[in-house]
Design an enzyme around this catalytic site. Structure first.
Site, PDB file in Angstrom:
ATOM      1  N   LYS A 104      57.648   7.703  14.781  1.00 41.14           N
ATOM      2  CA  LYS A 104      56.214   7.504  14.519  1.00 41.14           C
ATOM      3  C   LYS A 104      56.097   6.812  13.168  1.00 41.14           C
ATOM      4  O   LYS A 104      56.974   6.973  12.308  1.00 41.14           O
ATOM      5  CB  LYS A 104      55.492   8.862  14.451  1.00 41.14           C
ATOM      6  CG  LYS A 104      54.045   8.788  14.853  1.00 41.14           C
ATOM      7  CD  LYS A 104      53.886   8.807  16.365  1.00 41.14           C
ATOM      8  CE  LYS A 104      52.444   8.739  16.788  1.00 41.14           C
ATOM      9  NZ  LYS A 104      52.308   8.938  18.229  1.00 41.14           N
TER      10      LYS A 104
HETATM   11  P1  NAD Z   1      41.303   6.566  18.721  1.00 41.71           P
HETATM   12  O1  NAD Z   1      41.288   6.262  17.269  1.00 41.71           O
HETATM   13  O2  NAD Z   1      41.032   5.494  19.686  1.00 41.71           O
HETATM   14  O3  NAD Z   1      40.281   7.750  19.054  1.00 41.71           O
HETATM   15  C1  NAD Z   1      40.190   8.936  18.336  1.00 41.71           C
HETATM   16  C2  NAD Z   1      38.824   9.552  18.603  1.00 41.71           C
HETATM   17  O4  NAD Z   1      38.724  10.798  17.905  1.00 41.71           O
HETATM   18  C3  NAD Z   1      37.648   8.727  18.119  1.00 41.71           C
HETATM   19  O5  NAD Z   1      36.565   8.930  19.007  1.00 41.71           O
HETATM   20  C4  NAD Z   1      37.322   9.337  16.753  1.00 41.71           C
HETATM   21  O6  NAD Z   1      35.976   9.111  16.368  1.00 41.71           O
HETATM   22  C5  NAD Z   1      37.582  10.790  17.062  1.00 41.71           C
HETATM   23  N1  NAD Z   1      37.917  11.604  15.878  1.00 41.71           N
HETATM   24  C6  NAD Z   1      38.595  11.245  14.772  1.00 41.71           C
HETATM   25  N2  NAD Z   1      38.665  12.271  13.914  1.00 41.71           N
HETATM   26  C7  NAD Z   1      38.044  13.314  14.511  1.00 41.71           C
HETATM   27  C8  NAD Z   1      37.795  14.652  14.143  1.00 41.71           C
HETATM   28  N3  NAD Z   1      38.232  15.133  12.975  1.00 41.71           N
HETATM   29  N4  NAD Z   1      37.116  15.438  15.016  1.00 41.71           N
HETATM   30  C9  NAD Z   1      36.715  14.951  16.203  1.00 41.71           C
HETATM   31  N5  NAD Z   1      36.900  13.691  16.593  1.00 41.71           N
HETATM   32  C10 NAD Z   1      37.565  12.894  15.767  1.00 41.71           C
HETATM   33  O7  NAD Z   1      42.750   7.252  18.969  1.00 41.71           O
HETATM   34  P2  NAD Z   1      43.461   7.469  20.369  1.00 41.71           P
HETATM   35  O8  NAD Z   1      44.478   6.417  20.560  1.00 41.71           O
HETATM   36  O9  NAD Z   1      42.452   7.749  21.403  1.00 41.71           O
HETATM   37  O10 NAD Z   1      44.299   8.810  20.056  1.00 41.71           O
HETATM   38  C11 NAD Z   1      43.705  10.094  20.140  1.00 41.71           C
HETATM   39  C12 NAD Z   1      44.803  11.150  20.187  1.00 41.71           C
HETATM   40  O11 NAD Z   1      45.641  10.915  21.321  1.00 41.71           O
HETATM   41  C13 NAD Z   1      45.739  11.166  18.977  1.00 41.71           C
HETATM   42  O12 NAD Z   1      46.122  12.494  18.739  1.00 41.71           O
HETATM   43  C14 NAD Z   1      46.940  10.368  19.464  1.00 41.71           C
HETATM   44  O13 NAD Z   1      48.132  10.707  18.772  1.00 41.71           O
HETATM   45  C15 NAD Z   1      46.994  10.822  20.903  1.00 41.71           C
HETATM   46  N6  NAD Z   1      47.713   9.928  21.802  1.00 41.71           N
HETATM   47  C16 NAD Z   1      47.351   8.617  21.909  1.00 41.71           C
HETATM   48  C17 NAD Z   1      48.032   7.800  22.812  1.00 41.71           C
HETATM   49  C18 NAD Z   1      47.615   6.382  23.043  1.00 41.71           C
HETATM   50  O14 NAD Z   1      48.164   5.763  23.973  1.00 41.71           O
HETATM   51  N7  NAD Z   1      46.675   5.833  22.303  1.00 41.71           N
HETATM   52  C19 NAD Z   1      49.093   8.317  23.548  1.00 41.71           C
HETATM   53  C20 NAD Z   1      49.414   9.672  23.423  1.00 41.71           C
HETATM   54  C21 NAD Z   1      48.702  10.466  22.548  1.00 41.71           C
END
Ligand code: NAD
Length: 414
Positions: A104
């Site tokens: 990461k």
């Molecule tokens: P993103 O930045 O697109 O979305 C994150 C969302 O969470 C946004 O709506 C943001 O406003 C909200 N957010 C941020 N801080 C917050 C808080 N303190 N409380 C509530 N909401 C909050 O990110 P993403 O790619 O959707 O990733 C989200 C999660 O999924 C992360 O934990 C990431 O590690 C995990 N993840 C992502 C992927 C991927 O393919 N993008 C794959 C596996 C896991």
């Protein structure tokens, strides 16, 4: 109390190692990291001043294949966050059987305060700084919080120019016209929707009108919402970092996306009650999907959760203490390394397609994804039933054993 994401990841690993049990040698290897790189990234800002950012790339273990893991841009990013996330990537890749290890990376920054030009310069200089340790056969980055296809395209371009030739396999999650895979953008969310559909069958719940709450309606959360809407579920509450909204009759995905694009938040969304992210987690529902940040379900709120099932969209959203409390209250948790593995599975497909320069249809991608996730779910579920384990312990047991076997058969160098 364990509040740090790294302590949570380590405690989960230690528990499972004891249960397996792992040899002390392998336990020591896996508690540590192959490599952790910290880099300084000097950038000329639009106002003419120079600013130095800090970036990282953390590589946990590559016994089963090249390192794989996302790049996160966040003002509160810490090395400990990244260590937790890199270790979880090792388990996730192992669990779903893709030949990668865990990594990461990221930069401490708030991308919302940067112009597009600043973001591009930051990304390119960061790529240059981590170039010695990444490569199509070494370490393959991907998108994560606050990074997207465009950021991946800049990484791919910077690497290719320095490498001397077009190297699409250096990152996954890039645009389709430069070697990305169809179906990658929504793969994590689609995988979570498949997982919910699978889990619901075992819980004798019905997908039709299933009441779902999604914390964090970003890349992952909004794709979950879209697919669940299509499957006939009722998404009753969603949120962004600025807060959430609730309507027990259900929220339309299309309306949510349109409103967020126009307003930058869900505040005052029509016919919905506004609320904080904390209270959103405590609303009654069938399925709760935390899809934002780590450590959201903790010792403090675990007893107030009123969901019948939790499906982890985010990485590490549930602390160890919360897990124990939820288990006592018989609220099952489908762990991140199973539920959100769709992203890394399709990243693997993208890497394979880039290597072959032969691209698949979206249907082919989605079918192969479903097949892997369904088989993995069954494997985890049977172990959990057979040995009376939580889904997390069962998933971790399968994943850690596979990595341990690879380390063991490869032996120790020198
Ligand atoms: P993103 O930045 O697109 O979305 C994150 C969302 O969470 C946004 O709506 C943001 O406003 C909200 N957010 C941020 N801080 C917050 C808080 N303190 N409380 C509530 N909401 C909050 O990110 P993403 O790619 O959707 O990733 C989200 C999660 O999924 C992360 O934990 C990431 O590690 C995990 N993840 C992502 C992927 C991927 O393919 N993008 C794959 C596996 C896991």
């Amino acid at each position: 109390m364990i509040s740090d994401a790294w302590e949570t990841a380590l405690a989960q690993f230690d528990q499972v190692s004891k249960r397996i049990p792992l040899s002390e040698d392998i336990h020591q290897v896996l508690r540590n990291f192959d490599r952790m790189l910290t880099v300084s990234i000097p950038i000329r800002m639009d106002n003419g001043f120079l600013r130095v950012f800090t970036g990282f790339r953390v590589q946990h273990n590559a016994a089963r294949g090249p390192y794989k893991g996302g790049i996160r841009y966040h003002p509160e990013l810490t090395l400990n966050n990244l260590k937790a996330l890199a270790m979880e990537m090792t388990w996730k890749c192992s669990l779903v059987g893709v030949p990668f290890g865990g990594a990461k990376g990221g930069i401490i920054c708030n991308p919302k305060t940067l112009s597009k030009g600043e973001l591009e310069r930051l990304t390119r200089r960061y790529t240059y700084a981590i170039m010695p340790i990444i490569g199509t056969e070494k370490d393959i980055p991907a998108p994560d919080v606050n990074t997207n296809e465009q950021v991946m395209a800049w990484i791919m371009d910077t690497y290719s120019i320095n490498n001397g030739y077009y190297t699409p396999g250096i990152v996954t999650g890039k645009p389709v016209n430069i070697g990305g895979s169809l179906g990658r953008t929504h793969a994590t969310g689609l995988g979570i929707a498949y997982t919910i559909a699978h889990a619901v069958k075992y819980k004798k719940m019905n997908l039709k009108n299933l009441k779902v709450i999604i914390q964090g309606y970003g890349n992952v959360g909004s794709a979950v919402g879209k697919f669940l809407n299509e499957m006939g579920c009722r998404v009753v509450a969603v949120s962004s970092s600025k807060g959430g909204i609730y309507n027990p009759r259900g929220l339309s995905h299309t309306a949510l996306i349109k409103y967020y694009k126009e307003n930058g938040s869900f505040d005052r969304f029509p016919n919905a009650e506004g609320m904080t992210n904390e209270s959103l987690l405590e609303l009654p529902c069938d399925v709760l999907v935390p899809a934002a940040m780590s450590n959201q379900i903790t010792e403090e709120n675990a007893d107030k959760i009123r969901a019948r099932l939790i499906v982890e969209g985010a990485n590490g959203p549930t602390t160890v203490e919360a897990d124990q409390r939820l288990a006592k209250r018989k609220i099952p948790v489908i762990p991140d390394i199973l539920a959100n593995a769709g992203g890394v599975v399709v990243s693997y497909f993208e890497w394979v397609q880039d290597a072959q320069r032969y691209f698949w249809s979206e249907r082919e991608v989605n079918e192969k994804l479903k097949n892997i996730l369904d088989c993995t779910y069954e494997e985890v579920h049977s172990l959990s039933q057979e040995k009376k384990l939580s889904m997390r312990t069962a998933a971790m047991t399968i994943a850690v054993k596979r990595v341990a076997a690879a380390i063991s058969v490869r032996g120790l160098y020198p």
